[in-house]
Scaffold this active site. Structure first.
Site, PDB file in Angstrom:
ATOM      1  N   HIS A  14      -2.389  21.650 -21.969  1.00  0.00           N
ATOM      2  CA  HIS A  14      -3.832  21.795 -22.250  1.00  0.00           C
ATOM      3  C   HIS A  14      -4.395  20.410 -22.552  1.00  0.00           C
ATOM      4  CE1 HIS A  14      -7.173  24.123 -24.639  1.00  0.00           C
ATOM      5  NE2 HIS A  14      -7.654  23.050 -24.031  1.00  0.00           N
ATOM      6  N   HIS A  16      -7.660  17.858 -21.125  1.00  0.00           N
ATOM      7  CA  HIS A  16      -8.805  17.564 -20.256  1.00  0.00           C
ATOM      8  C   HIS A  16      -8.769  16.075 -19.961  1.00  0.00           C
ATOM      9  CE1 HIS A  16     -10.638  21.521 -21.250  1.00  0.00           C
ATOM     10  NE2 HIS A  16      -9.980  21.332 -22.392  1.00  0.00           N
ATOM     11  N   GLU A 197     -11.242  30.403 -28.925  1.00  0.00           N
ATOM     12  CA  GLU A 197     -11.331  29.122 -29.650  1.00  0.00           C
ATOM     13  C   GLU A 197     -12.434  29.304 -30.706  1.00  0.00           C
ATOM     14  OE1 GLU A 197     -12.771  25.847 -27.261  1.00  0.00           O
ATOM     15  OE2 GLU A 197     -12.118  24.329 -28.704  1.00  0.00           O
ATOM     16  N   ASP A 275      -5.574  18.555 -26.035  1.00  0.00           N
ATOM     17  CA  ASP A 275      -6.944  18.929 -25.651  1.00  0.00           C
ATOM     18  C   ASP A 275      -7.757  17.716 -25.166  1.00  0.00           C
ATOM     19  OD1 ASP A 275      -8.904  20.805 -25.146  1.00  0.00           O
ATOM     20  OD2 ASP A 275      -9.404  21.221 -27.234  1.00  0.00           O
TER      21      ASP A 275
END
Ligand code: HPA
Ligand code: ZN
Length: 349
Positions: A14, A16, A197, A275
């Protein structure tokens, strides 16, 4: 623990790529491409990165991405992350990118994918880091926009393994994207989605039942619903959890209140991830170190989480097995007195 965290081979699921844009690279690209950014110094950036919610982060994150213009910029961004992986002993990574953030400002889909995949190929050759690419739809935009983006991705099917869903969760439930996820599955893509989330557990149910996802990104609000918890344990649907992100965005009060180890010890297939590390104060190893300090994570729990990072990946079974064995060998070498019969991979061993 720091030595063990560093020594174990790890996978990140995970991440980005736009969230790995460090201030130094942002300043360099802003100057090169003559793009205005609202900061002049690293101190000003740090002050701006005090988030109050997911949306307060996204507003700043999308502005930062404006400095990315050329294929070389996307290469440099991705390469910098891969060097970080090498330094942290991340041997496999499944990275997300948001094409709409770029195509909306006139950057072509081809520019974005070419820059990222050229870096990923170089990472395989030169750094021995394996990788897959996940294309995420921005959920604050329409399903029609997502369909347009899916069509743009089809010529790049060899480079893109999975489809994801990110951006502003509240008010944009998975059900909004049911049809486009169905189409993506028919094209053979793996599926993931951010859910649970900021959104409640109903978003996780929708991602599972309506989108048919292989993995849930975040998913920490599953603990509101015992039926859902049992379901996630029984089906071993992975959750890609991001502890420092959750604290930064105030979805969790502090690390001492994070539920990740409770979920792990209840038998859920949870993994640790960073993240948007340039925005949330740390890459994968810093997330693991924070759990060790904030939640008193034990070595056996660390081993379990790291094995889970491979188990929840899209690697082939035989590749996963190789990594499980490597993890156990290093674990035993560093902690000879620890019993290896402690929970390794649920429900076996
Ligand atoms: N949630 C939703 N969208 C995002 C995130 C996230 O944590 N990071 C980047 N885009
Ligand atoms: Zn995310």
């Amino acid at each position: 623990m720091k030595t063990l965290i560093r020594a174990l081979p790890k996978a990140e699921l995970h991440l980005h790529i736009e969230g790995t844009l460090e201030p130094k690279l942002m300043f360099r690209l802003a100057e090169k491409n003559s793009v205005n950014i609202p900061y002049d110094t690293v101190e000003e950036v740090e002050r701006a990165y005090q988030f109050t919610s997911l949306q307060s982060f996204l507003d700043i994150y999308y502005k930062g991405a404006h400095v990315l213009i050329t294929e070389e910029d996307f290469f440099d961004l991705t390469w910098a992350y891969l060097l970080k992986c090498k330094a942290q002993h991340i041997v496999h990574t499944e990275i997300m990118f948001d094409p709409q953030t770029h195509t909306q400002r006139g950057i072509t889909f081809q520019t974005v994918v070419a820059g990222i995949t050229r870096a990923l190929e170089a990472g395989k050759e030169e750094l021995r880091i394996s990788s897959f690419l996940i294309m995420s739809f921005l959920r604050h935009l329409s399903q029609e926009d997502a369909f347009t983006t899916l069509a743009e991705a089809l010529p790049f099917k060899e480079q893109i393994l999975a489809i994801g869903l990110d951006s502003s969760e509240l008010g944009n439930p998975p059900s909004k994207f049911e049809e486009v996820f169905k189409a993506a599955k028919q094209h053979g893509f793996k599926l993931v989605a951010h859910a649970g989330e900021e959104g409640d557990s109903s978003y996780i149910w929708e991602a599972i039942r309506l989108l048919n996802v292989d993995r849930i990104d975040h998913g920490i609000r599953c603990d509101e619903d015992r039926t859902l918890l049992d379901y996630l344990v029984n089906r071993q649907i992975p959750l890609t959890v991001c502890p420092l992100s959750n604290v930064s965005l105030h979805t969790v009060k502090d690390l001492a209140h994070h539920n990740i180890l409770k979920l792990l010890n209840r038998g859920l297939l949870v993994t640790v991830n960073s993240d948007d590390p340039a925005y949330f104060g740390g890459y994968l190893n810093e997330n693991l170190e924070a759990l060790s300090e904030g939640l008193d994570m034990q070595a056996s729990e660390l081993r379990h989480l790291v094995k889970n990072s491979f188990k929840a990946s899209f690697l082939k079974e035989e590749e996963k097995e190789t990594f499980y064995q490597k993890i156990d060998t290093i674990y035993k070498a560093l902690l000879p007195s620890e019993s290896i019969t402690s929970p390794g991979i649920y429900p076996n061993s």
